[in-house]
Design a protein around this motif. Structure first.
Motif, PDB file in Angstrom:
ATOM      1  N   GLN A 262       0.577  -1.164  -0.115  1.00 58.44           N
ATOM      2  CA  GLN A 262       0.058  -0.111   0.012  1.00 58.44           C
ATOM      3  C   GLN A 262       0.992   1.337   0.013  1.00 58.44           C
ATOM      4  O   GLN A 262       0.351   2.149  -0.333  1.00 58.44           O
ATOM      5  N   LEU A 263       2.243   1.301   0.235  1.00 61.03           N
ATOM      6  CA  LEU A 263       2.923   2.273   0.396  1.00 61.03           C
ATOM      7  C   LEU A 263       3.837   2.448  -0.749  1.00 61.03           C
ATOM      8  O   LEU A 263       4.818   2.960  -0.827  1.00 61.03           O
ATOM      9  N   ALA A 264       3.512   1.636  -1.885  1.00 66.39           N
ATOM     10  CA  ALA A 264       4.396   1.652  -2.933  1.00 66.39           C
ATOM     11  C   ALA A 264       4.609   3.088  -3.484  1.00 66.39           C
ATOM     12  O   ALA A 264       5.535   3.592  -4.098  1.00 66.39           O
ATOM     13  N   GLY A 265       3.530   3.772  -3.657  1.00 64.42           N
ATOM     14  CA  GLY A 265       3.464   5.272  -4.107  1.00 64.42           C
ATOM     15  C   GLY A 265       4.186   5.991  -3.278  1.00 64.42           C
ATOM     16  O   GLY A 265       4.784   7.138  -3.919  1.00 64.42           O
ATOM     17  N   VAL A 266       4.071   5.850  -1.914  1.00 72.90           N
ATOM     18  CA  VAL A 266       4.979   6.553  -0.923  1.00 72.90           C
ATOM     19  C   VAL A 266       6.426   6.562  -1.264  1.00 72.90           C
ATOM     20  O   VAL A 266       7.184   7.595  -1.249  1.00 72.90           O
ATOM     21  N   ILE A 267       6.927   5.156  -1.517  1.00 73.36           N
ATOM     22  CA  ILE A 267       8.460   5.072  -1.933  1.00 73.36           C
ATOM     23  C   ILE A 267       8.698   5.718  -2.965  1.00 73.36           C
ATOM     24  O   ILE A 267       9.810   6.345  -3.048  1.00 73.36           O
ATOM     25  N   VAL A 268       7.883   5.610  -4.168  1.00 80.32           N
ATOM     26  CA  VAL A 268       8.226   6.357  -5.423  1.00 80.32           C
ATOM     27  C   VAL A 268       8.103   7.586  -5.354  1.00 80.32           C
ATOM     28  O   VAL A 268       9.116   8.276  -6.149  1.00 80.32           O
ATOM     29  N   ASP A 269       7.332   8.272  -4.805  1.00 77.41           N
ATOM     30  CA  ASP A 269       7.265   9.796  -4.555  1.00 77.41           C
ATOM     31  C   ASP A 269       8.566  10.182  -3.849  1.00 77.41           C
ATOM     32  O   ASP A 269       9.019  11.463  -4.062  1.00 77.41           O
ATOM     33  N   ARG A 270       8.825   9.463  -3.073  1.00 78.05           N
ATOM     34  CA  ARG A 270      10.016   9.999  -2.178  1.00 78.05           C
ATOM     35  C   ARG A 270      11.373   9.679  -2.870  1.00 78.05           C
ATOM     36  O   ARG A 270      12.342  10.611  -2.772  1.00 78.05           O
ATOM     37  N   PHE A 271      11.545   8.583  -3.384  1.00 78.39           N
ATOM     38  CA  PHE A 271      12.925   8.202  -3.742  1.00 78.39           C
ATOM     39  C   PHE A 271      13.034   7.905  -5.554  1.00 78.39           C
ATOM     40  O   PHE A 271      14.103   7.688  -6.110  1.00 78.39           O
ATOM     41  N   GLY A 272      11.911   8.097  -6.157  1.00 76.00           N
ATOM     42  CA  GLY A 272      11.954   8.237  -7.762  1.00 76.00           C
ATOM     43  C   GLY A 272      11.564   6.816  -8.356  1.00 76.00           C
ATOM     44  O   GLY A 272      11.578   5.638  -7.650  1.00 76.00           O
ATOM     45  N   LYS A 273      11.295   6.792  -9.556  1.00 79.71           N
ATOM     46  CA  LYS A 273      10.657   5.450 -10.181  1.00 79.71           C
ATOM     47  C   LYS A 273      12.010   4.546 -10.386  1.00 79.71           C
ATOM     48  O   LYS A 273      11.782   3.420 -10.743  1.00 79.71           O
ATOM     49  N   ASP A 274      13.185   4.731 -10.196  1.00 78.19           N
ATOM     50  CA  ASP A 274      14.368   3.955 -10.622  1.00 78.19           C
ATOM     51  C   ASP A 274      14.600   3.152  -9.194  1.00 78.19           C
ATOM     52  O   ASP A 274      15.404   2.209  -9.567  1.00 78.19           O
ATOM     53  N   VAL A 275      14.021   3.283  -8.337  1.00 74.93           N
ATOM     54  CA  VAL A 275      14.069   2.603  -7.099  1.00 74.93           C
ATOM     55  C   VAL A 275      13.730   1.078  -7.459  1.00 74.93           C
ATOM     56  O   VAL A 275      12.794   0.820  -8.002  1.00 74.93           O
ATOM     57  N   HIS A 276      14.365   0.358  -6.959  1.00 75.99           N
ATOM     58  CA  HIS A 276      14.208  -1.060  -7.052  1.00 75.99           C
ATOM     59  C   HIS A 276      13.328  -2.017  -5.891  1.00 75.99           C
ATOM     60  O   HIS A 276      13.740  -1.798  -4.924  1.00 75.99           O
ATOM     61  N   MET A 277      11.990  -2.370  -6.118  1.00 76.47           N
ATOM     62  CA  MET A 277      11.209  -3.014  -5.550  1.00 76.47           C
ATOM     63  C   MET A 277      11.310  -4.329  -5.694  1.00 76.47           C
ATOM     64  O   MET A 277      10.899  -5.109  -6.680  1.00 76.47           O
ATOM     65  N   ILE A 278      11.644  -5.109  -4.422  1.00 77.02           N
ATOM     66  CA  ILE A 278      11.724  -6.668  -4.812  1.00 77.02           C
ATOM     67  C   ILE A 278      10.668  -7.556  -3.970  1.00 77.02           C
ATOM     68  O   ILE A 278      10.645  -7.311  -2.668  1.00 77.02           O
ATOM     69  N   PRO A 279       9.695  -8.045  -4.631  1.00 75.37           N
ATOM     70  CA  PRO A 279       8.748  -8.628  -3.804  1.00 75.37           C
ATOM     71  C   PRO A 279       9.366  -9.769  -2.824  1.00 75.37           C
ATOM     72  O   PRO A 279      10.038 -10.511  -3.051  1.00 75.37           O
ATOM     73  N   VAL A 280       8.452  -9.759  -1.738  1.00 71.76           N
ATOM     74  CA  VAL A 280       8.793 -10.511  -0.823  1.00 71.76           C
ATOM     75  C   VAL A 280       7.699 -11.652  -0.516  1.00 71.76           C
ATOM     76  O   VAL A 280       7.740 -12.849  -0.405  1.00 71.76           O
ATOM     77  N   ASP A 281       6.450 -11.177  -0.595  1.00 70.67           N
ATOM     78  CA  ASP A 281       5.185 -11.983  -0.610  1.00 70.67           C
ATOM     79  C   ASP A 281       4.063 -11.125  -1.217  1.00 70.67           C
ATOM     80  O   ASP A 281       4.477 -10.159  -1.767  1.00 70.67           O
ATOM     81  N   GLU A 282       2.840 -11.707  -1.158  1.00 76.82           N
ATOM     82  CA  GLU A 282       1.738 -10.841  -1.715  1.00 76.82           C
ATOM     83  C   GLU A 282       1.457  -9.713  -1.135  1.00 76.82           C
ATOM     84  O   GLU A 282       0.703  -8.786  -1.775  1.00 76.82           O
ATOM     85  N   ASN A 283       2.064  -9.280  -0.082  1.00 74.37           N
ATOM     86  CA  ASN A 283       1.655  -7.923   0.635  1.00 74.37           C
ATOM     87  C   ASN A 283       2.520  -7.053   0.958  1.00 74.37           C
ATOM     88  O   ASN A 283       2.460  -5.682   1.248  1.00 74.37           O
TER      89      ASN A 283
END
Length: 329
Positions: free
Chosen positions: A259-280
């Motif tokens: 749910q905080l994916a947008g917060v992370i992108v807004d703060r650190f930009g679209k180049d940040v690497h998000m690595i899935p851990v589980d479905e949440n």
């Protein structure tokens, strides 16, 4: 027909008349143009005005004529700024905390001159400054100009720096001694303007609130610290510094709720690497200046974000949590 009077001002006054009194919804007729010029003591015949309206294009003012009953009426069809663009500029000026209320209103009045008097009224309805916290340092505009000039001329600057005390009095830091800094850039963060420069005495990069700088002067000394800024991305520097608070730079790994994916992108930009851990959840590694402001940002996100490492940053967060618990228990 004899040549009219005050001809050397005719094209200027015609441009002024068209820009002030016409837009996409408001037109002016030839008799109104002649009467308007007459108010400035300028006489002319219709034939010369037709040519003058065409000549305005040389000045970047495109005028279009359209049939209106038995005659024509005219209006300006293009300007350097469209009304929606000026509204954006007005909003930016209003929301800029470092611009004083007095200067805010003065800048907006100048922007109003770029549109017709009718559209200026629509810009005025956008204006609401009272009640918004603004800086009280009227000299900030000259400070910014001095900083830019010093950067351009490769010179150091000197200034006094102040803070507010509990009596709301301005108190100079270092007992009024001047700071001498090599300016390398300006950053706008959290509604404030910051100078980012090199402090030769401390041997490190530091930043200062421009609205808290007084008696700023450009010196005749060459800037220092070029090697520190050669590889520095100013935007990246601001992104790492939460609220422009300093701290030790570290790469911090976070466990984040989807749910905080947008917060992370807004703060650190679209180049940040998000690595899935589980479905949440996903993990992300970000490079930041670890400060109380950064830890406070993590706190504000609650249970949806957790620091996974490094261990010393987790320990800082634990100590901060214990401090808060002790403070409010």
């Amino acid at each position: 027909m004899p040549k009219g009077t005050n001809q050397k001002f005719k094209l200027y006054r015609l441009a002024q008349l068209m820009l002030e009194q016409t837009d996409d919804e408001h037109y002016i007729t030839m008799p109104e143009i002649l009467a308007g010029l007459g108010n400035y003591g300028i006489t002319a015949d219709r034939k010369s005005i037709y040519q003058d309206l065409k000549d305005l294009e040389v000045l970047g003012i495109e005028v279009e004529g359209e049939p209106d009953g038995k005659g024509y009426h005219y209006h300006v069809v293009s300007r350097p700024f469209e009304l929606p663009e000026l509204k954006l500029l007005v909003d930016a000026i209003q929301s800029s905390r470092f611009i004083t209320e007095k200067k805010t209103n003065a800048l907006i009045r100048k922007l109003e001159k770029l549109v017709s008097r009718y559209e200026a009224n629509r810009l005025q309805r956008q204006v609401f400054v009272s009640g918004r916290i603004k800086t009280m340092n009227e000299s900030i505009y000259y400070a910014v100009d001095t900083i830019h000039n010093a950067i351009s001329d490769n010179k150091k600057i000197r200034f006094q720096y102040y803070q507010w005390n509990v009596k709301k009095e301005m108190v100079l830091r270092r007992d009024g001694a001047f700071y001498e800094i090599s300016p390398w850039g300006l950053s706008w963060d959290s509604e404030n303007y910051y100078l980012v420069g090199f402090d030769s005495e401390a041997g490190e990069i530091r930043h200062y609130r421009v609205d808290k700088m007084l008696r700023i002067q450009m010196t005749d000394k060459a800037r220092e610290g070029k090697e520190h800024f050669r590889k520095l991305d100013m935007a990246d520097y601001a992104k790492k510094s939460f609220g422009m608070f300093g701290g030790e730079e570290k790469t911090v790994k976070l466990l984040v709720d989807h749910q905080l994916a947008g917060v992370i992108v807004d703060r650190f930009g679209k180049d940040v690497h998000m690595i899935p851990v589980d479905e949440n959840h996903f993990t992300v590694s970000v490079t930041v200046m670890v400060s109380s402001q950064f830890l406070g940002w993590i706190f504000s996100l609650g249970e949806k974000v957790e620091i996974l490492g490094p261990e010393e940053v987790k320990e800082q967060m634990r100590r901060e949590g214990e401090r808060l618990l002790k403070q409010y228990s």
